[in-house]
Enzyme design. Sequence first.
Site, PDB file in Angstrom:
ATOM      1  N   LYS A  98       0.818  -1.208   0.000  1.00 59.47           N
ATOM      2  CA  LYS A  98       0.000   0.000   0.000  1.00 59.47           C
ATOM      3  C   LYS A  98       0.856   1.263   0.000  1.00 59.47           C
ATOM      4  O   LYS A  98       2.053   1.250   0.264  1.00 59.47           O
ATOM      5  CB  LYS A  98      -0.972  -0.031   1.184  1.00 59.47           C
ATOM      6  CG  LYS A  98      -2.080  -1.055   0.971  1.00 59.47           C
ATOM      7  CD  LYS A  98      -3.185  -0.981   1.987  1.00 59.47           C
ATOM      8  CE  LYS A  98      -4.330  -1.928   1.588  1.00 59.47           C
ATOM      9  NZ  LYS A  98      -5.417  -1.941   2.596  1.00 59.47           N
ATOM     10  N   ARG A 133      -3.419 -10.257   4.579  1.00 60.15           N
ATOM     11  CA  ARG A 133      -3.917 -10.320   3.196  1.00 60.15           C
ATOM     12  C   ARG A 133      -2.840  -9.718   2.305  1.00 60.15           C
ATOM     13  O   ARG A 133      -2.537  -8.528   2.415  1.00 60.15           O
ATOM     14  CB  ARG A 133      -5.235  -9.557   3.085  1.00 60.15           C
ATOM     15  CG  ARG A 133      -5.892  -9.610   1.719  1.00 60.15           C
ATOM     16  CD  ARG A 133      -7.209  -8.825   1.748  1.00 60.15           C
ATOM     17  NE  ARG A 133      -7.892  -8.867   0.459  1.00 60.15           N
ATOM     18  CZ  ARG A 133      -7.653  -8.021  -0.551  1.00 60.15           C
ATOM     19  NH1 ARG A 133      -6.748  -7.070  -0.397  1.00 60.15           N
ATOM     20  NH2 ARG A 133      -8.327  -8.126  -1.676  1.00 60.15           N
TER      21      ARG A 133
END
Length: 280
Positions: free
Chosen positions: A217, A257
């Site tokens: 991210k 995840r």
Amino acid sequence: MHRLLPDPGRCAVVGVLNVTPDSFFDGGRYLDVDDALEHGEAMWRAGADLIDVGGESTRPGAARVDADTEISRILPVIKELAGAGVGVSVDTTRAAVAEAALAAGAIIVNDVSGGLADPDMARTVADAGVPFILMHWRGHSANMDTLAEYRDVVADVRDELAQRVDAALAAGVARDAIVIDPGLGFAKRAEHNWTLLRRLDVLRDMGFPVLIGASRKRFLGSLLAAEDGTPRSPDGREQATAAISALVAAAGAWGVRVHDVESSLDAVTVASALSDEEAP
């Protein structure tokens, strides 16, 4: 723990499979069914405990697609993976998509809106009797960055997640079927993400398994920026992702995840060994 929720004896590793043209890292790579199946099966063989299949991008600024498009993208992939014995979760905010995915063989619903986007979602999950991953969310991708204002990000996320848990329970979702996710990067600036990661204990104290989605991210890209301030590209954030996986596993997260299963599986395995006094 719910019978359909992976419990591998260490932090679970959930592999990301985006069947989309516009996801921030792998958009377009697995839009073709054969490519998606090959990647999903490869992650499963690499040791993933679950493959999370999504047909709508939730990257910052992403436009929505309709339910029929979302279903048409994911259903062939879910059917084939589930038929091959792969554990599949569906990443969606729509009850109709979740229902179709479950009928195709998915065993878990991962809703990044925590049930807020579709009032029918919690009841759909309850009727199916499957685990429900509730992520902290304040709005759709197109405008979520404008919603990143908090009095106390840890307390606010905890309290807002608690509201989503209560709503799920009221709809009939079993307590042992609920997983919570703080939603790193969703209506959160970098400093919010780091604060939430430092205080994972607050979320764990809510009494539910915690899933962390930090993989590649933008807050990691900012941390690893070049001297001129250019953020590290997503494909250069994998070592940082694995570091996060090890740290949250050591802090008691139920799962991570991730896009790259092998590196995070190694990371959580190391974290498990360090916490096990009987490990070799």
